[in-house]
Design a protein around this motif. Structure first.
Motif, PDB file in Angstrom:
ATOM      1  N   CYS A   6       0.827  -1.213   0.000  1.00  0.00           N
ATOM      2  CA  CYS A   6       0.000   0.000   0.000  1.00  0.00           C
ATOM      3  C   CYS A   6       0.859   1.261   0.000  1.00  0.00           C
ATOM      4  CB  CYS A   6      -0.946   0.007   1.192  1.00  0.00           C
ATOM      5  SG  CYS A   6      -2.426  -0.980   0.915  1.00  0.00           S
ATOM      6  N   LEU A  35      -5.363   0.286  -8.246  1.00  0.00           N
ATOM      7  CA  LEU A  35      -6.346   0.036  -7.185  1.00  0.00           C
ATOM      8  C   LEU A  35      -7.008  -1.338  -7.338  1.00  0.00           C
ATOM      9  CD1 LEU A  35      -7.983   3.552  -6.807  1.00  0.00           C
ATOM     10  CD2 LEU A  35      -6.381   2.428  -5.249  1.00  0.00           C
ATOM     11  N   SER A  39      -6.770  -4.165  -4.587  1.00  0.00           N
ATOM     12  CA  SER A  39      -8.003  -4.732  -4.031  1.00  0.00           C
ATOM     13  C   SER A  39      -7.984  -6.255  -4.082  1.00  0.00           C
ATOM     14  CB  SER A  39      -9.224  -4.192  -4.769  1.00  0.00           C
ATOM     15  OG  SER A  39      -9.324  -4.745  -6.065  1.00  0.00           O
ATOM     16  N   ARG A  40      -7.376  -6.809  -5.115  1.00  0.00           N
ATOM     17  CA  ARG A  40      -7.270  -8.274  -5.199  1.00  0.00           C
ATOM     18  C   ARG A  40      -6.353  -8.814  -4.107  1.00  0.00           C
ATOM     19  NH1 ARG A  40      -7.100  -8.374 -11.693  1.00  0.00           N
ATOM     20  NH2 ARG A  40      -9.334  -8.092 -11.979  1.00  0.00           N
ATOM     21  N   CYS A  42      -5.983  -7.362  -1.271  1.00  0.00           N
ATOM     22  CA  CYS A  42      -6.742  -7.118  -0.040  1.00  0.00           C
ATOM     23  C   CYS A  42      -7.714  -8.261   0.231  1.00  0.00           C
ATOM     24  CB  CYS A  42      -7.483  -5.794  -0.163  1.00  0.00           C
ATOM     25  SG  CYS A  42      -8.414  -5.298   1.296  1.00  0.00           S
ATOM     26  N   LYS A  43      -8.239  -8.873  -0.802  1.00  0.00           N
ATOM     27  CA  LYS A  43      -9.220  -9.953  -0.646  1.00  0.00           C
ATOM     28  C   LYS A  43      -8.637 -11.151   0.094  1.00  0.00           C
ATOM     29  CE  LYS A  43     -11.858  -8.855  -4.774  1.00  0.00           C
ATOM     30  NZ  LYS A  43     -12.267  -9.292  -6.105  1.00  0.00           N
ATOM     31  N   ILE A  46      -9.019  -9.902   4.178  1.00  0.00           N
ATOM     32  CA  ILE A  46      -9.826  -8.685   4.191  1.00  0.00           C
ATOM     33  C   ILE A  46      -9.907  -8.036   5.563  1.00  0.00           C
ATOM     34  CG2 ILE A  46     -12.082  -9.729   4.570  1.00  0.00           C
ATOM     35  CD1 ILE A  46     -12.861  -7.738   2.175  1.00  0.00           C
ATOM     36  N   ALA A  50      -8.305  -4.290   4.902  1.00  0.00           N
ATOM     37  CA  ALA A  50      -9.363  -3.408   4.403  1.00  0.00           C
ATOM     38  C   ALA A  50      -9.101  -1.944   4.720  1.00  0.00           C
ATOM     39  CB  ALA A  50     -10.720  -3.845   4.949  1.00  0.00           C
ATOM     40  N   PHE A  53      -6.434  -0.371   2.559  1.00  0.00           N
ATOM     41  CA  PHE A  53      -6.932  -0.178   1.210  1.00  0.00           C
ATOM     42  C   PHE A  53      -7.863   1.033   1.145  1.00  0.00           C
ATOM     43  CE2 PHE A  53     -10.079  -0.920  -2.143  1.00  0.00           C
ATOM     44  CZ  PHE A  53      -9.224  -0.845  -3.231  1.00  0.00           C
ATOM     45  N   VAL A  57      -7.528   4.432  -1.199  1.00  0.00           N
ATOM     46  CA  VAL A  57      -8.594   4.960  -2.060  1.00  0.00           C
ATOM     47  C   VAL A  57      -8.932   6.390  -1.645  1.00  0.00           C
ATOM     48  CG1 VAL A  57     -11.015   4.697  -2.745  1.00  0.00           C
ATOM     49  CG2 VAL A  57      -9.534   2.688  -2.628  1.00  0.00           C
ATOM     50  N   PHE A  86     -16.532  -3.857  -4.170  1.00  0.00           N
ATOM     51  CA  PHE A  86     -16.069  -3.975  -2.799  1.00  0.00           C
ATOM     52  C   PHE A  86     -17.223  -4.236  -1.854  1.00  0.00           C
ATOM     53  CE2 PHE A  86     -12.841  -0.909  -4.546  1.00  0.00           C
ATOM     54  CZ  PHE A  86     -11.938  -1.911  -4.841  1.00  0.00           C
TER      55      PHE A  86
END
Length: 94
Positions: A6, A35, A39-40, A42-43, A46, A50, A53, A57, A86
């Motif tokens: 990040c 992003l 996000s992938r 982050c999954k 999570i 989260a 992330f 954003v 999301f």
């Protein structure tokens, strides 16, 4: 590990936002792709990722204000489209 990703992504976004706005569509595409990639990542975890992330954003959303109305509205639309994904992600993993 995700925190370092990040921070690196934040530096990339900062560099992209500092560029001259001659071809903003390329900048918006690169920020969006970054992003989506983050996000992938982050999954995977999570619960722990989260907030970092969301902060990334938020940083992008705040920085886009300096880019003018067209730049900001285009990136805002992309972020809004991503938000739906999301939302589904957060409710898919209770």
């Amino acid at each position: 590990m995700f925190g370092r990703v990040c921070k690196f992504a934040s530096r990339i976004c900062s560099a992209l936002f500092s560029l001259e706005r001659t071809d903003s569509s390329v900048q918006i595409d690169l920020v969006t792709l970054l992003l989506v990639f983050i996000s992938r990542e982050c999954k995977v975890d999570i619960d722990n990722n989260a907030m970092e992330f969301v902060e990334l954003v938020d940083y992008c959303a705040n920085k886009c204000r300096d880019g003018g109305i067209t730049f900001c509205s285009t990136l805002a639309k992309r972020l809004n489209d991503m938000a739906g994904d999301f939302h589904q992600l957060f409710y898919a993993y209770p």
